[in-house]
Design a protein around this motif. Structure first.
Motif, mmCIF file in Angstrom:
data_model
loop_
_atom_site.group_PDB
_atom_site.id
_atom_site.type_symbol
_atom_site.label_atom_id
_atom_site.label_comp_id
_atom_site.label_asym_id
_atom_site.label_seq_id
_atom_site.Cartn_x
_atom_site.Cartn_y
_atom_site.Cartn_z
ATOM 1 N N GLU A 1 -36.578 7.042 -31.482
ATOM 2 C CA GLU A 1 -37.356 7.834 -32.430
ATOM 3 C C GLU A 1 -38.646 8.384 -31.833
ATOM 4 O O GLU A 1 -39.127 9.430 -32.268
ATOM 5 N N GLY A 2 -39.226 7.696 -30.863
ATOM 6 C CA GLY A 2 -40.481 8.154 -30.279
ATOM 7 C C GLY A 2 -41.686 7.755 -31.114
ATOM 8 O O GLY A 2 -41.608 6.899 -31.997
ATOM 9 N N ASN A 3 -42.809 8.400 -30.849
ATOM 10 C CA ASN A 3 -44.068 8.098 -31.530
ATOM 11 C C ASN A 3 -44.165 8.959 -32.794
ATOM 12 O O ASN A 3 -44.546 10.123 -32.738
ATOM 13 N N LEU A 4 -43.827 8.383 -33.918
ATOM 14 C CA LEU A 4 -43.758 9.148 -35.168
ATOM 15 C C LEU A 4 -45.136 9.624 -35.617
ATOM 16 O O LEU A 4 -45.265 10.713 -36.198
ATOM 17 N N MET B 1 -48.727 14.386 -36.314
ATOM 18 C CA MET B 1 -49.956 15.116 -36.027
ATOM 19 C C MET B 1 -49.655 16.488 -35.423
ATOM 20 O O MET B 1 -50.286 17.491 -35.765
ATOM 21 N N ILE B 2 -48.659 16.555 -34.553
ATOM 22 C CA ILE B 2 -48.247 17.839 -33.967
ATOM 23 C C ILE B 2 -47.761 18.779 -35.068
ATOM 24 O O ILE B 2 -48.151 19.948 -35.131
ATOM 25 N N ASP B 3 -46.918 18.263 -35.962
ATOM 26 C CA ASP B 3 -46.373 19.081 -37.047
ATOM 27 C C ASP B 3 -47.462 19.551 -38.013
ATOM 28 O O ASP B 3 -47.316 20.602 -38.663
ATOM 29 N N PRO C 1 -37.034 13.451 -18.718
ATOM 30 C CA PRO C 1 -38.372 12.936 -18.399
ATOM 31 C C PRO C 1 -38.831 11.889 -19.402
ATOM 32 O O PRO C 1 -38.768 12.103 -20.617
ATOM 33 N N SER C 2 -39.322 10.767 -18.899
ATOM 34 C CA SER C 2 -39.678 9.655 -19.778
ATOM 35 C C SER C 2 -40.979 9.894 -20.528
ATOM 36 O O SER C 2 -41.119 9.493 -21.681
ATOM 37 N N HIS C 3 -41.976 10.547 -19.878
ATOM 38 C CA HIS C 3 -43.258 10.710 -20.564
ATOM 39 C C HIS C 3 -43.108 11.613 -21.795
ATOM 40 O O HIS C 3 -43.721 11.365 -22.832
ATOM 41 N N VAL C 4 -42.291 12.654 -21.686
ATOM 42 C CA VAL C 4 -41.985 13.495 -22.851
ATOM 43 C C VAL C 4 -41.331 12.650 -23.940
ATOM 44 O O VAL C 4 -41.656 12.764 -25.133
ATOM 45 N N SER C 5 -40.427 11.785 -23.545
ATOM 46 C CA SER C 5 -39.627 11.013 -24.493
ATOM 47 C C SER C 5 -40.441 9.922 -25.187
ATOM 48 O O SER C 5 -40.098 9.513 -26.303
ATOM 49 N N VAL C 6 -41.496 9.443 -24.558
ATOM 50 C CA VAL C 6 -42.363 8.466 -25.218
ATOM 51 C C VAL C 6 -42.919 9.063 -26.509
ATOM 52 O O VAL C 6 -43.021 8.384 -27.535
ATOM 53 N N ILE C 7 -43.256 10.341 -26.477
ATOM 54 C CA ILE C 7 -43.793 11.023 -27.653
ATOM 55 C C ILE C 7 -42.668 11.510 -28.567
ATOM 56 O O ILE C 7 -42.621 11.191 -29.757
ATOM 57 N N ALA C 8 -41.767 12.319 -28.029
ATOM 58 C CA ALA C 8 -40.756 12.999 -28.856
ATOM 59 C C ALA C 8 -39.554 12.127 -29.177
ATOM 60 O O ALA C 8 -38.789 12.425 -30.101
ATOM 61 N N GLY C 9 -39.366 11.048 -28.422
ATOM 62 C CA GLY C 9 -38.207 10.192 -28.617
ATOM 63 C C GLY C 9 -36.990 10.694 -27.863
ATOM 64 O O GLY C 9 -36.847 11.902 -27.621
#
Length: 381
Positions: free
Chosen positions: A270-273, A278-280, A208-216
């Motif tokens: 790498e995604g949105n670092l 912020m998640i971490d 899924p692309s939307h997940v990957s935009v964030i997580a890479g």
């Protein structure tokens, strides 16, 4: 200069000539395949694109789609829906969640039912709306029932951060964010008493692309490396999906097993670092989380860190929230469908007792579920 209209942003990704051209490329490449391949599209957004635009019918018989977990609404177990229902019944409490949750049935009913009975349940499009509700109602507790894959987790983290900065003591969180790679691993190598998952027939994944935009795209590296399953991260438009399939077929023809990005216009390795940081900052992994239809999957969901326990509705209301697991209807085969062992039409209650207006299982619960897609686009309606 002519103005740019909304249609300009997606028309070329739905162009029939381009779709047919990719179908031709796939058919030619498929002639060189050593055997049939089964591609799992993990997200229900892909499933609906495949069904709505008739992409299955454009592909040769040697290429088969297997429908995956679908969406965060589809996999929410009944006991956690019951948590939301019970919280909504508490005095001076406002339950806030995303609109997709309204019809999801728990053992006590849906949040739509709770609202019809007088509960203050509010559905929002953005988690940040919960902040305004809490500010406008200082005499009440507001609980945000958070759901979503990696896609929506940063918004919940931002909401936690705003609540802390403003010193809001009446805004709590019930966290139900889940992560995609862990369930993909479960689908490949787990075994339970009902399904021999080692025979799941998954040869490749459309990520899924939307997940990957964030997580890479990096989160999918283990699958070609450790499991021998190639992954192509694809967008949700029909041309995106067809190009993603073509890329996978070429990998099999050329005897490659790699991670590739089709949705290069938005996804990076790498995604949105900043979002990941912020998640971490606020969340940690749960040891186990039950996925509806799939069972308990290790490290597949998040929760607030211990230092933010005062904001955690599961801890604050722990004494009244049940922990017993609740199984789905015995006639429902959603577990088999989500594991790639069956199609919706093989279920005895599909389209009869189980419909979007009265769902029995997880695949029919959400509009993005595989059964809902088959019901809407498969000629059942």
């Amino acid at each position: 200069m002519a103005s740019l209209g909304l249609n300009d942003l997606y028309d070329r990704f739905r162009d029939p000539a381009t779709i047919r051209a990719f179908a031709g490329l796939i058919e030619e490449e498929a002639k060189r395949l050593p055997g049939p391949i089964n591609i799992m599209e993990v997200c229900g957004g892909h499933t609906h694109t495949i069904m709505k635009y008739g992409l299955r019918q454009l592909l040769p018989e040697s290429i088969r789609f297997i429908h995956g977990p679908g969406c965060p609404v589809c996999i929410m177990p009944k006991e956690r829906i019951d948590h939301a229902y019970i919280l909504s019944q508490q005095e001076d409490l406002i339950l806030v969640t995303l609109g997709d949750m309204i019809k999801v049935p728990g053992s006590r009913g849906s949040l739509q039912k709770a609202r019809s009975e007088g509960a203050d349940v509010r559905f929002v499009y953005s988690p940040t709306d919960a902040l305004k509700i809490a500010l406008d109602n200082p005499d009440k507790r507001v609980v945000f029932f958070a759901i979503g894959f990696e896609t929506t987790t940063p918004m919940t983290a931002a909401l936690v951060e705003q609540a802390l900065k403003r010193g809001l003591e009446n805004l709590l969180f019930h966290i139900n964010h889940v992560t995609v790679p862990e369930v993909m691993k479960e689908l490949i190598d787990s075994r339970d008493e009902h399904v021999d998952s080692y025979n799941n027939r998954i040869d490749a994944f459309i990520g899924p692309s939307h997940v990957s935009v964030i997580a890479g795209a990096k989160i999918y590296e283990p699958f070609p490396r450790d499991y021998g399953r190639p992954v192509v991260v694809s967008g949700f438009e029909p041309v995106d999906v067809m190009e993603g399939v073509w890329m996978l077929v070429r990998q099999f023809v050329e005897n490659r097993c790699e991670l590739q990005i089709q949705y290069r216009r938005s996804v990076t390795y790498e995604g949105n670092l900043k979002a990941q940081a912020m998640i971490d900052r606020y969340f940690e992994r749960r040891e186990l989380f039950k996925w509806r239809g799939l069972g308990n999957i290790p490290h597949s969901a998040l929760r607030l860190k211990e230092e933010y326990a005062a904001l955690d509705a599961e801890r604050v209301y722990g004494e009244i929230l049940p922990i017993e697991e609740i199984e789905d209807h015995k006639l429902c085969i959603c577990g088999d469908i989500l594991r790639g062992m069956a199609e919706p039409t093989e279920c005895r209650v599909f389209g009869t007792a189980c419909k979007p207006s009265s769902p029995l299982g997880s695949c029919m619960v959400s509009s993005e579920g595989a059964c809902a897609a088959y019901y809407k686009y498969g000629g059942v309606m």
